[in-house]
Design a protein around this motif. Structure first.
Motif, PDB file in Angstrom:
ATOM      1  N   GLY A 130       0.778  -1.219   0.000  1.00  0.00           N
ATOM      2  CA  GLY A 130       0.000   0.000   0.000  1.00  0.00           C
ATOM      3  C   GLY A 130       0.813   1.273   0.000  1.00  0.00           C
ATOM      4  O   GLY A 130       0.308   2.331   0.397  1.00  0.00           O
ATOM      5  N   GLY A 131       2.076   1.191  -0.428  1.00  0.00           N
ATOM      6  CA  GLY A 131       2.918   2.382  -0.478  1.00  0.00           C
ATOM      7  C   GLY A 131       3.778   2.565   0.749  1.00  0.00           C
ATOM      8  O   GLY A 131       4.076   3.705   1.136  1.00  0.00           O
ATOM      9  N   ARG A 132       4.200   1.474   1.357  1.00  0.00           N
ATOM     10  CA  ARG A 132       5.064   1.555   2.545  1.00  0.00           C
ATOM     11  C   ARG A 132       6.474   1.951   2.120  1.00  0.00           C
ATOM     12  O   ARG A 132       7.009   1.454   1.142  1.00  0.00           O
ATOM     13  CB  ARG A 132       5.092   0.207   3.264  1.00  0.00           C
ATOM     14  CG  ARG A 132       5.961   0.189   4.521  1.00  0.00           C
ATOM     15  CD  ARG A 132       5.748  -1.110   5.289  1.00  0.00           C
ATOM     16  NE  ARG A 132       6.137  -2.267   4.491  1.00  0.00           N
ATOM     17  CZ  ARG A 132       7.355  -2.807   4.515  1.00  0.00           C
ATOM     18  NH1 ARG A 132       8.293  -2.282   5.286  1.00  0.00           N
ATOM     19  NH2 ARG A 132       7.631  -3.864   3.768  1.00  0.00           N
ATOM     20  N   LEU A 133       7.075   2.861   2.877  1.00  0.00           N
ATOM     21  CA  LEU A 133       8.423   3.343   2.561  1.00  0.00           C
ATOM     22  C   LEU A 133       9.442   2.270   2.931  1.00  0.00           C
ATOM     23  O   LEU A 133       9.515   1.822   4.082  1.00  0.00           O
ATOM     24  CB  LEU A 133       8.715   4.637   3.323  1.00  0.00           C
ATOM     25  CG  LEU A 133      10.081   5.279   3.081  1.00  0.00           C
ATOM     26  CD1 LEU A 133      10.229   5.693   1.629  1.00  0.00           C
ATOM     27  CD2 LEU A 133      10.279   6.485   3.998  1.00  0.00           C
ATOM     28  N   LEU A 134      10.258   1.869   1.950  1.00  0.00           N
ATOM     29  CA  LEU A 134      11.276   0.845   2.174  1.00  0.00           C
ATOM     30  C   LEU A 134      12.658   1.438   2.419  1.00  0.00           C
ATOM     31  O   LEU A 134      13.423   0.908   3.228  1.00  0.00           O
ATOM     32  CB  LEU A 134      11.341  -0.104   0.966  1.00  0.00           C
ATOM     33  CG  LEU A 134      10.102  -0.940   0.684  1.00  0.00           C
ATOM     34  CD1 LEU A 134      10.313  -1.794  -0.559  1.00  0.00           C
ATOM     35  CD2 LEU A 134       9.773  -1.836   1.867  1.00  0.00           C
ATOM     36  N   ALA A 135      12.993   2.500   1.724  1.00  0.00           N
ATOM     37  CA  ALA A 135      14.345   3.052   1.855  1.00  0.00           C
ATOM     38  C   ALA A 135      14.335   4.513   1.451  1.00  0.00           C
ATOM     39  O   ALA A 135      13.544   4.953   0.598  1.00  0.00           O
ATOM     40  CB  ALA A 135      15.335   2.277   0.993  1.00  0.00           C
ATOM     41  N   ARG A 136      15.223   5.270   2.105  1.00  0.00           N
ATOM     42  CA  ARG A 136      15.492   6.658   1.746  1.00  0.00           C
ATOM     43  C   ARG A 136      16.987   6.800   1.546  1.00  0.00           C
ATOM     44  O   ARG A 136      17.779   6.488   2.442  1.00  0.00           O
ATOM     45  CB  ARG A 136      15.023   7.613   2.844  1.00  0.00           C
ATOM     46  CG  ARG A 136      13.533   7.638   3.046  1.00  0.00           C
ATOM     47  CD  ARG A 136      13.159   8.467   4.265  1.00  0.00           C
ATOM     48  NE  ARG A 136      13.622   9.847   4.159  1.00  0.00           N
ATOM     49  CZ  ARG A 136      13.457  10.742   5.119  1.00  0.00           C
ATOM     50  NH1 ARG A 136      12.850  10.411   6.249  1.00  0.00           N
ATOM     51  NH2 ARG A 136      13.904  11.968   4.958  1.00  0.00           N
ATOM     52  N   VAL A 137      17.374   7.262   0.385  1.00  0.00           N
ATOM     53  CA  VAL A 137      18.787   7.377   0.046  1.00  0.00           C
ATOM     54  C   VAL A 137      19.055   8.813  -0.388  1.00  0.00           C
ATOM     55  O   VAL A 137      18.308   9.374  -1.202  1.00  0.00           O
ATOM     56  CB  VAL A 137      19.181   6.395  -1.085  1.00  0.00           C
ATOM     57  CG1 VAL A 137      20.674   6.467  -1.355  1.00  0.00           C
ATOM     58  CG2 VAL A 137      18.767   4.978  -0.732  1.00  0.00           C
ATOM     59  N   SER A 138      20.123   9.393   0.143  1.00  0.00           N
ATOM     60  CA  SER A 138      20.499  10.757  -0.226  1.00  0.00           C
ATOM     61  C   SER A 138      22.000  10.784  -0.493  1.00  0.00           C
ATOM     62  O   SER A 138      22.797  10.989   0.415  1.00  0.00           O
ATOM     63  CB  SER A 138      20.135  11.742   0.892  1.00  0.00           C
ATOM     64  OG  SER A 138      20.470  13.057   0.523  1.00  0.00           O
TER      65      SER A 138
END
Length: 545
Positions: free
Chosen positions: A238-246
């Motif tokens: 349902g659109g769950r955040l898996l990773a944030r990369v910067s």
């Protein structure tokens, strides 16, 4: 009598990029071939089948490039204003593009004929894509809407107007012709199903204006980029955040899959293209470009990497073939082809080779011995003779003290160990003294050599403190003092920053303890500041002024 022990030169490992399989793989790209256009390169799309033609949208035209000859194969100029987001159909026969007029135009690549004009948007159309069934088109417009069109009838099937700002990013599913993604400047990414006219099925907040979106071939994960962040979302959850990369320090503008979906490539305004492993989302390689990157295109076989930049440059890089690699490095290929010579332990006696007689192993075979030639450097030779001044002069030549300072420091360390440093430094003229002072001033702020160099500087000051100095030597001593004062100031600033970090870490630890009583408070280890000990000891240096 014991053999002479050579001077130990402390060599530190070089800090550089770790060589991995990905590094070697992407380094095989040749020097880029560049083509200049009149305006920024808005979008690049690669034909999914051979010969992998490249569609480039720039200014008021769309051009199809041949990746081998780098020449324009077809060009389409039926646009009054700027053309955007040209995309080639999976069979390579049609190309579609948006424009500032709010229309979507369909062209035949073979005949360059304008086949369809889809009218219905009230703002510029920046992205348009063919669905997987090749009979529908999805358009993403600045009028905050996303529309699905039917190619044969040239009619609009359905339109979604849920965004509150420009829609500049979009992609379609590679499995279902009914699923497509849109990314908007209102920070949201929405998943639509054409079979559900009520609205989007999934909506997520990226946190910044969305520049590009991409859906994995499995249709279980999609990726959005905007600002300096890349975010990975789980579609099935349902659109769950898996990773944030910067990893970029400026806005990320484009996305592309490579290596059969095993690598993800992002391009940004910081003039870099980052290549990620889709399992860990760690950067495995970085490509550099001369201008901000606006769009990327990679052929399915990774043979060609195309980048479109803000200054109108199109960069095309091809992977090296084996023949090209041999041509670029003929010596290496000769070494590979050359038959290795075997070093034999036994050889025939010279008497047996000269006289033709029956072979006798006991007398006609001799052991091949290798003479051991121990190379002794000049400074070791002088140290062996206790000629300390000559040993120090040997390592103060311009080449050694500039290119290999570790050798000079190693000899100085050996002189300190032998208590011969004073005799090596005493009785010097301006020329030899200037070389020593220049070396000390150049390397006194190096943390790896600071302790030894400061001992040498203090010994030098003790020797020449009471003697009269020439203006040239006095000037060099003042330069050394300036370097030391500057290093002390750096350390003071670092200690101030260290105190600020301790306050921040202490407050963070306190908040963690209050929020979760089970959190174990970690001990804060005080980091070693670079050259801190060196700068403290450096206050002993004599003030010539």
């Amino acid at each position: 009598m014991a053999s002479f022990k050579k001077t130990q030169i402390r060599s530190l490992p070089k800090i550089g990029q770790k060589v991995t399989a990905d590094t070697l793989y992407w380094r095989k790209l040749n020097f880029p071939v560049t083509v200049k256009e009149f305006g920024p390169i808005d979008y690049i799309d690669v034909m999914p089948i051979e010969p992998y033609f490249i569609a480039v949208s720039s200014a008021a035209k769309v051009q199809i490039y041949n990746p081998i000859t780098h020449q324009v194969h077809r060009h389409f100029t039926r646009f009054k204003e700027a053309a955007y987001g040209a995309s080639i159909r999976s069979d390579g026969k049609l190309v579609i593009a948006g424009c500032d007029e709010g229309h979507v135009k369909l062209f035949d690549i073979g005949s360059k004929s304008l086949l369809r004009i889809f009218k219905g948007h009230k703002g510029p159309v920046h992205r348009c894509k063919f669905t997987t069934d090749n009979v529908h088109v999805v358009s993403f417009s600045d009028d905050k809407s996303v529309a699905l069109w039917d190619l044969p009838s040239e009619t609009e099937i359905i339109k979604f107007s849920e965004h509150s700002d420009y829609v500049r990013a979009g992609c379609v599913s590679s499995i279902s012709s009914d699923l497509f993604l849109s990314g908007s400047f209102d920070h949201t990414v929405k998943l639509y199903d054409a079979r559900s006219p009520t609205g989007s099925t999934i909506s997520v907040d990226h946190g910044s204006p969305v520049e590009s979106v991409l859906m994995y071939p499995s249709n279980s994960i999609f990726v959005s980029v905007g600002g300096t962040e890349l975010r990975v979302w789980d579609m099935l959850a349902g659109g769950r955040l898996l990773a944030r990369v910067s990893q970029h320090h400026k806005t990320i503008t484009c996305l592309h899959l490579a290596s059969d979906g095993k690598r993800l490539v992002t391009g940004g305004l910081d003039r870099h293209a980052k290549i990620y492993d889709v399992q860990s989302y760690q950067v495995v390689h970085t490509l550099d470009f001369p201008s901000p990157v606006l769009s990327l295109g990679i052929t399915p076989d990774d043979f060609t990497v195309v980048a479109g930049m803000a200054n109108g440059l199109i960069s095309m890089q091809h992977r090296q073939t084996q023949a090209e690699a041999r041509a670029l490095n003929p010596k290496q290929s000769l070494k590979v082809q050359k038959k290795s010579q075997t070093a034999y332990r036994f050889r025939l006696n010279a008497d047996f080779r000269s006289v033709n007689r029956t072979f006798n192993p006991a007398t006609d075979v001799e052991v091949a011995t290798k003479t051991d030639t121990n190379f002794v450097s000049r400074y070791d030779m002088f140290l062996r003779k206790f000629q300390y001044s000559k040993a120090l002069d040997t390592v103060l030549t311009p080449y050694i003290r500039k290119k290999k300072p570790a050798i000079t420091v190693g000899v100085m360390h050996e002189l300190i160990r032998r208590n011969g440093l004073k005799s090596a430094l005493a009785g010097r003229d301006d020329s030899s003294l200037s070389s020593i002072l220049t070396f000390l001033a150049r390397n006194i702020n190096d943390p790896s050599h600071a302790n030894i160099i400061i001992q040498v500087a203090n010994t030098l000051l003790e020797i020449y403190e009471s003697s009269s100095l020439t203006p040239q030597s006095e000037k060099l001593f003042l330069q050394l003092q300036e370097h030391v004062n500057r290093e002390v100031e750096y350390v003071k600033h670092l200690m101030e920053i260290e105190g600020m970090l301790h306050i921040l870490l202490a407050s963070t630890t306190t908040q963690a303890r209050r929020g979760s009583p089970n959190v174990v408070q970690g001990s804060l280890v005080k980091p070693m500041l670079p050259s801190a000990a060196a700068a403290t000891n450096a206050t002993m240096i004599y003030n010539v002024g």
